[in-house]
Motif scaffolding. Structure first.
Motif, PDB file in Angstrom:
ATOM      1  N   VAL A   1       0.832  -1.208   0.000  1.00  0.00           N
ATOM      2  CA  VAL A   1       0.000   0.000   0.000  1.00  0.00           C
ATOM      3  C   VAL A   1       0.865   1.257   0.000  1.00  0.00           C
ATOM      4  CG1 VAL A   1      -1.606   1.364   1.386  1.00  0.00           C
ATOM      5  CG2 VAL A   1      -1.999  -1.077   1.073  1.00  0.00           C
ATOM      6  N   LEU A   2       1.863   1.294   0.858  1.00  0.00           N
ATOM      7  CA  LEU A   2       2.701   2.500   0.978  1.00  0.00           C
ATOM      8  C   LEU A   2       3.537   2.725  -0.276  1.00  0.00           C
ATOM      9  CD1 LEU A   2       3.815   2.141   4.697  1.00  0.00           C
ATOM     10  CD2 LEU A   2       2.133   3.734   3.761  1.00  0.00           C
ATOM     11  N   LEU A   3       4.067   1.662  -0.869  1.00  0.00           N
ATOM     12  CA  LEU A   3       4.882   1.824  -2.071  1.00  0.00           C
ATOM     13  C   LEU A   3       4.027   2.245  -3.265  1.00  0.00           C
ATOM     14  CD1 LEU A   3       7.447   1.556  -3.774  1.00  0.00           C
ATOM     15  CD2 LEU A   3       6.963  -0.894  -3.983  1.00  0.00           C
ATOM     16  N   VAL A   4       2.940   1.529  -3.516  1.00  0.00           N
ATOM     17  CA  VAL A   4       2.117   1.812  -4.701  1.00  0.00           C
ATOM     18  C   VAL A   4       1.447   3.180  -4.580  1.00  0.00           C
ATOM     19  CG1 VAL A   4       0.148   1.043  -6.065  1.00  0.00           C
ATOM     20  CG2 VAL A   4       1.774  -0.635  -5.174  1.00  0.00           C
TER      21      VAL A   4
ATOM     22  N   ALA B   1      -6.178  -1.956  -4.510  1.00  0.00           N
ATOM     23  CA  ALA B   1      -6.470  -3.035  -5.460  1.00  0.00           C
ATOM     24  C   ALA B   1      -5.309  -4.020  -5.543  1.00  0.00           C
ATOM     25  CB  ALA B   1      -6.766  -2.442  -6.837  1.00  0.00           C
ATOM     26  N   VAL B   2      -4.081  -3.506  -5.600  1.00  0.00           N
ATOM     27  CA  VAL B   2      -2.907  -4.381  -5.668  1.00  0.00           C
ATOM     28  C   VAL B   2      -2.767  -5.177  -4.379  1.00  0.00           C
ATOM     29  CG1 VAL B   2      -0.399  -4.454  -5.956  1.00  0.00           C
ATOM     30  CG2 VAL B   2      -1.754  -2.828  -7.277  1.00  0.00           C
ATOM     31  N   SER B   3      -2.952  -4.503  -3.256  1.00  0.00           N
ATOM     32  CA  SER B   3      -2.843  -5.173  -1.963  1.00  0.00           C
ATOM     33  C   SER B   3      -3.916  -6.238  -1.794  1.00  0.00           C
ATOM     34  CB  SER B   3      -2.955  -4.135  -0.843  1.00  0.00           C
ATOM     35  OG  SER B   3      -2.937  -4.749   0.417  1.00  0.00           O
ATOM     36  N   ALA B   4      -5.150  -5.924  -2.198  1.00  0.00           N
ATOM     37  CA  ALA B   4      -6.244  -6.888  -2.083  1.00  0.00           C
ATOM     38  C   ALA B   4      -6.007  -8.096  -2.975  1.00  0.00           C
ATOM     39  CB  ALA B   4      -7.567  -6.218  -2.438  1.00  0.00           C
ATOM     40  N   THR B   5      -5.471  -7.876  -4.164  1.00  0.00           N
ATOM     41  CA  THR B   5      -5.174  -8.986  -5.061  1.00  0.00           C
ATOM     42  C   THR B   5      -4.150  -9.924  -4.439  1.00  0.00           C
ATOM     43  OG1 THR B   5      -5.633  -7.614  -7.006  1.00  0.00           O
ATOM     44  CG2 THR B   5      -4.306  -9.593  -7.355  1.00  0.00           C
ATOM     45  N   THR B   6      -3.154  -9.351  -3.805  1.00  0.00           N
ATOM     46  CA  THR B   6      -2.142 -10.160  -3.126  1.00  0.00           C
ATOM     47  C   THR B   6      -2.769 -10.976  -2.003  1.00  0.00           C
ATOM     48  OG1 THR B   6      -0.482  -8.463  -3.601  1.00  0.00           O
ATOM     49  CG2 THR B   6       0.065 -10.087  -1.912  1.00  0.00           C
TER      50      THR B   6
ATOM     51  N   LEU C   1       8.497  -2.786 -10.838  1.00  0.00           N
ATOM     52  CA  LEU C   1       7.380  -2.276 -11.646  1.00  0.00           C
ATOM     53  C   LEU C   1       6.771  -1.023 -11.023  1.00  0.00           C
ATOM     54  CD1 LEU C   1       5.602  -5.622 -12.642  1.00  0.00           C
ATOM     55  CD2 LEU C   1       6.888  -4.078 -14.142  1.00  0.00           C
ATOM     56  N   ALA C   2       6.617  -1.030  -9.700  1.00  0.00           N
ATOM     57  CA  ALA C   2       6.028   0.137  -9.038  1.00  0.00           C
ATOM     58  C   ALA C   2       6.921   1.363  -9.207  1.00  0.00           C
ATOM     59  CB  ALA C   2       5.807  -0.164  -7.558  1.00  0.00           C
ATOM     60  N   LEU C   3       8.223   1.194  -9.036  1.00  0.00           N
ATOM     61  CA  LEU C   3       9.143   2.331  -9.182  1.00  0.00           C
ATOM     62  C   LEU C   3       9.235   2.799 -10.627  1.00  0.00           C
ATOM     63  CD1 LEU C   3      12.035   1.249  -6.770  1.00  0.00           C
ATOM     64  CD2 LEU C   3      10.200   2.909  -6.355  1.00  0.00           C
ATOM     65  N   ALA C   4       8.937   1.876 -11.565  1.00  0.00           N
ATOM     66  CA  ALA C   4       8.956   2.238 -12.988  1.00  0.00           C
ATOM     67  C   ALA C   4       7.612   2.799 -13.457  1.00  0.00           C
ATOM     68  CB  ALA C   4       9.325   1.015 -13.825  1.00  0.00           C
ATOM     69  N   HIS C   5       6.665   2.970 -12.516  1.00  0.00           N
ATOM     70  CA  HIS C   5       5.330   3.502 -12.824  1.00  0.00           C
ATOM     71  C   HIS C   5       4.618   2.649 -13.871  1.00  0.00           C
ATOM     72  CE1 HIS C   5       6.213   7.112 -10.469  1.00  0.00           C
ATOM     73  NE2 HIS C   5       7.392   7.130 -11.070  1.00  0.00           N
ATOM     74  N   ALA C   6       4.688   1.331 -13.687  1.00  0.00           N
ATOM     75  CA  ALA C   6       4.024   0.403 -14.596  1.00  0.00           C
ATOM     76  C   ALA C   6       2.506   0.543 -14.472  1.00  0.00           C
ATOM     77  CB  ALA C   6       4.453  -1.030 -14.276  1.00  0.00           C
ATOM     78  N   PRO C   7       1.750   0.159 -15.506  1.00  0.00           N
ATOM     79  CA  PRO C   7       0.279   0.254 -15.438  1.00  0.00           C
ATOM     80  C   PRO C   7      -0.294  -0.710 -14.411  1.00  0.00           C
ATOM     81  CG  PRO C   7       0.980  -0.903 -17.425  1.00  0.00           C
ATOM     82  CD  PRO C   7       2.216  -0.330 -16.811  1.00  0.00           C
ATOM     83  N   LEU C   8      -1.539  -0.470 -14.047  1.00  0.00           N
ATOM     84  CA  LEU C   8      -2.179  -1.257 -13.005  1.00  0.00           C
ATOM     85  C   LEU C   8      -2.220  -2.740 -13.355  1.00  0.00           C
ATOM     86  CD1 LEU C   8      -3.788  -1.543 -10.378  1.00  0.00           C
ATOM     87  CD2 LEU C   8      -5.855  -0.915 -11.659  1.00  0.00           C
ATOM     88  N   TRP C   9      -2.501  -3.071 -14.624  1.00  0.00           N
ATOM     89  CA  TRP C   9      -2.617  -4.481 -14.988  1.00  0.00           C
ATOM     90  C   TRP C   9      -1.305  -5.225 -14.738  1.00  0.00           C
ATOM     91  CZ3 TRP C   9       0.698  -6.607 -18.461  1.00  0.00           C
ATOM     92  CH2 TRP C   9       1.355  -5.765 -19.363  1.00  0.00           C
ATOM     93  N   ALA C  10      -0.178  -4.540 -14.938  1.00  0.00           N
ATOM     94  CA  ALA C  10       1.110  -5.187 -14.704  1.00  0.00           C
ATOM     95  C   ALA C  10       1.337  -5.426 -13.219  1.00  0.00           C
ATOM     96  CB  ALA C  10       2.241  -4.332 -15.281  1.00  0.00           C
TER      97      ALA C  10
ATOM     98  N   THR D   1       2.955 -13.194  -6.239  1.00  0.00           N
ATOM     99  CA  THR D   1       3.566 -12.729  -4.990  1.00  0.00           C
ATOM    100  C   THR D   1       2.751 -13.195  -3.790  1.00  0.00           C
ATOM    101  OG1 THR D   1       4.497 -10.775  -6.066  1.00  0.00           O
ATOM    102  CG2 THR D   1       4.286 -10.706  -3.676  1.00  0.00           C
ATOM    103  N   GLY D   2       1.435 -13.035  -3.860  1.00  0.00           N
ATOM    104  CA  GLY D   2       0.587 -13.491  -2.770  1.00  0.00           C
ATOM    105  C   GLY D   2       0.495 -14.995  -2.689  1.00  0.00           C
ATOM    106  N   ALA D   3       0.405 -15.638  -3.852  1.00  0.00           N
ATOM    107  CA  ALA D   3       0.256 -17.092  -3.880  1.00  0.00           C
ATOM    108  C   ALA D   3       1.461 -17.802  -3.297  1.00  0.00           C
ATOM    109  CB  ALA D   3       0.026 -17.560  -5.313  1.00  0.00           C
ATOM    110  N   SER D   4       2.649 -17.223  -3.412  1.00  0.00           N
ATOM    111  CA  SER D   4       3.874 -17.866  -2.935  1.00  0.00           C
ATOM    112  C   SER D   4       4.251 -17.458  -1.517  1.00  0.00           C
ATOM    113  CB  SER D   4       5.032 -17.533  -3.886  1.00  0.00           C
ATOM    114  OG  SER D   4       5.254 -16.129  -3.941  1.00  0.00           O
ATOM    115  N   THR D   5       3.416 -16.677  -0.843  1.00  0.00           N
ATOM    116  CA  THR D   5       3.735 -16.260   0.526  1.00  0.00           C
ATOM    117  C   THR D   5       3.912 -17.483   1.420  1.00  0.00           C
ATOM    118  OG1 THR D   5       2.437 -14.236   0.252  1.00  0.00           O
ATOM    119  CG2 THR D   5       2.982 -14.896   2.503  1.00  0.00           C
ATOM    120  N   PRO D   6       5.065 -17.658   2.059  1.00  0.00           N
ATOM    121  CA  PRO D   6       5.301 -18.851   2.888  1.00  0.00           C
ATOM    122  C   PRO D   6       4.319 -18.927   4.055  1.00  0.00           C
ATOM    123  CG  PRO D   6       7.365 -17.728   2.398  1.00  0.00           C
ATOM    124  CD  PRO D   6       6.258 -16.808   1.955  1.00  0.00           C
TER     125      PRO D   6
END
Length: 433
Positions: free
Chosen positions: A43-46, A58-63, A104-113, A121-126
């Motif tokens: 949340v803080l980065l995006v 949206a990104v955080s919820a997807t994760t 991607l976030a630092l490169a200002h990638a689009p939301l879909w990316a 990232t979320g699926a692989s969370t240990p």
């Protein structure tokens, strides 16, 4: 089990003196810390790179949703192939996912990316928390220390969710917006590999052999499905409280006290968790769960009508005090309901249920607060716990230990894991067996 503790006493002292416990507790604590840092770090980065809380949410919820949906599969694989075999590739995949998300976030990638990377990232969370609980279950067997272990893990989880977000926020605001996620990835890598290296304490692997019954998911155990509903309700309390307290304090012009009020709520949860582990219970776990859940639903009832800050803090404290007994007892029931061959999966289903309930409640509470006022968001914890309590009461028979329908592997394992059906009159004896 040969590794079961024979000590008949309860309490944290005997628990922490369990042979080999510290070999997985310390690396487990380090490895589970990032779990509470991921969401707030995203949340803080995006938000910093896009200027939009909506995009960040949206990104955080997807994760979070990906984490909740894939966690049970991770648990199933850990039961089948061993925790180490699942944890090492999972840790590496998660670190790669977080790294890609930062870039991607630092490169200002689009939301879909960002969303595309958020899923793996979320699926692989240990799933270190459920793995630690599975190690306790394998270590203690039918020992009366199992409720204490469940309480200890609940307190550890709560402490993690107090420290993790604070650490991530401090790093993001004090050093760099990406610092929180960098720390999350570093802790995941170091803690996850250290935890995976503790081979002696991991539960035995239950491999299928010729002639065995087909391996079935822990979800096929009716009691697990009932507990999932209960844990969805508990997640609704967490998500509803977080959003509603934020909306309420902003509405009254005192956003700074949001942390204090949530801290009181979380503190009540921790205190109750500590107390639950120190008590030698003479009441069976099923009955404890029904009573604790009824009290939780009752405690959430006045939240929406409270307008004074001190009173809201007091009610929040009571709600927090009621969560821990329900949460701890639910985890305790897994040991008697589910064979060892499927326990890690069962624990991950419950952890995922809390995450799903929390995400759904956060969304619902936010919508209610926007449309009808901040206090209306508090109706979500009430509705979630009331519906879950109804299901618990209607299906409470499924929470009694009975012959398992889950194949445990070889004949010896199956004989060891079968639990005979018991009557309500023997529930107390079984809890102390």
């Amino acid at each position: 089990m040969a590794s079961a503790v024979k000590d008949s006493r309860s309490g944290y002292g005997p628990l922490l003196r369990t042979p080999g416990a510290w070999t997985f507790l310390l690396p487990g604590f380090l490895a589970r810390q990032p779990f509470a840092m991921l969401t707030i770090g995203i949340v803080l980065l995006v938000q910093s790179t896009t200027g939009s809380y909506g995009t960040a949410g949206a990104v955080s919820a997807t994760t979070g949703v990906a984490m909740a949906l894939f966690a049970p599969q991770s648990g199933k694989l850990a039961d089948r192939f061993g925790q180490r075999a699942v944890l090492i590739p999972g840790v590496l995949a998660h670190v790669a996912g977080v790294t890609a998300l930062i870039i991607l976030a630092l490169a200002h990638a689009p939301l879909w990316a960002l969303l595309a990377v958020a899923v793996p990232t979320g699926a692989s969370t240990p799933q270190v928390g459920p793995m630690v609980r599975a190690r306790w279950a394998a270590r203690l067997g039918g020992s009366p220390l199992m409720p204490t272990a469940a309480a200890f893990e609940s307190v550890t989880d709560e402490f993690t969710f107090v420290v993790g977000p604070v650490l991530a926020t401090a790093l993001c605001t004090g050093i760099h917006p990406a610092a929180g996620l960098v720390a999350e990835a570093a802790l995941t890598l170091a803690g996850g590999l250290l935890f995976a290296a503790q081979r002696r304490s991991q539960p035995p692997v239950h491999r299928s052999q010729a002639g065995d019954r087909p391996r079935v998911s822990a979800l096929s155990v009716p009691g697990v499905r009932v507990l999932i509903v209960a844990f969805l309700g508990i997640g609704a309390v967490f998500g509803g409280m977080q959003v509603s307290l934020t909306a309420f304090t902003q509405h009254i012009g005192q956003p700074g006290i949001n942390g204090v009020l949530y801290g009181i709520f979380a503190g009540g949860n921790m205190l109750a968790g500590i107390a639950c582990g120190a008590i030698a219970w003479k009441v069976g776990p099923r009955r404890r769960l029904l009573v604790a859940y009824g009290l939780l639903a009752l405690a959430t009832t006045p939240l929406w009508a409270v307008t004074a800050v001190p009173l809201l803090g007091a009610v929040g404290l009571v709600v927090g005090l009621c969560i821990a007994p329900a949460l701890i007892t639910g985890y305790t029931l897994v040991e008697s309901l589910v064979p060892a061959a499927a326990r890690t999966e069962a624990f991950t289903w419950l952890t995922g249920a809390v995450a799903l309930g929390q995400a759904a409640a956060a969304t619902s509470s936010g919508q209610l607060a926007d449309r009808f006022g901040p206090s209306m968001g508090f109706l979500v914890p009430l509705a979630g716990t009331a519906l879950a309590l109804t299901v618990l009461l209607a299906l409470r028979a499924h929470l009694l230990p009975r012959s398992s329908t889950v194949a445990a592997g070889g004949p010896a394992d199956g004989a060891e894991d079968r639990v005979p059906a018991v009557s309500e009159d023997r529930e107390r004896e079984l809890a102390r067996a």
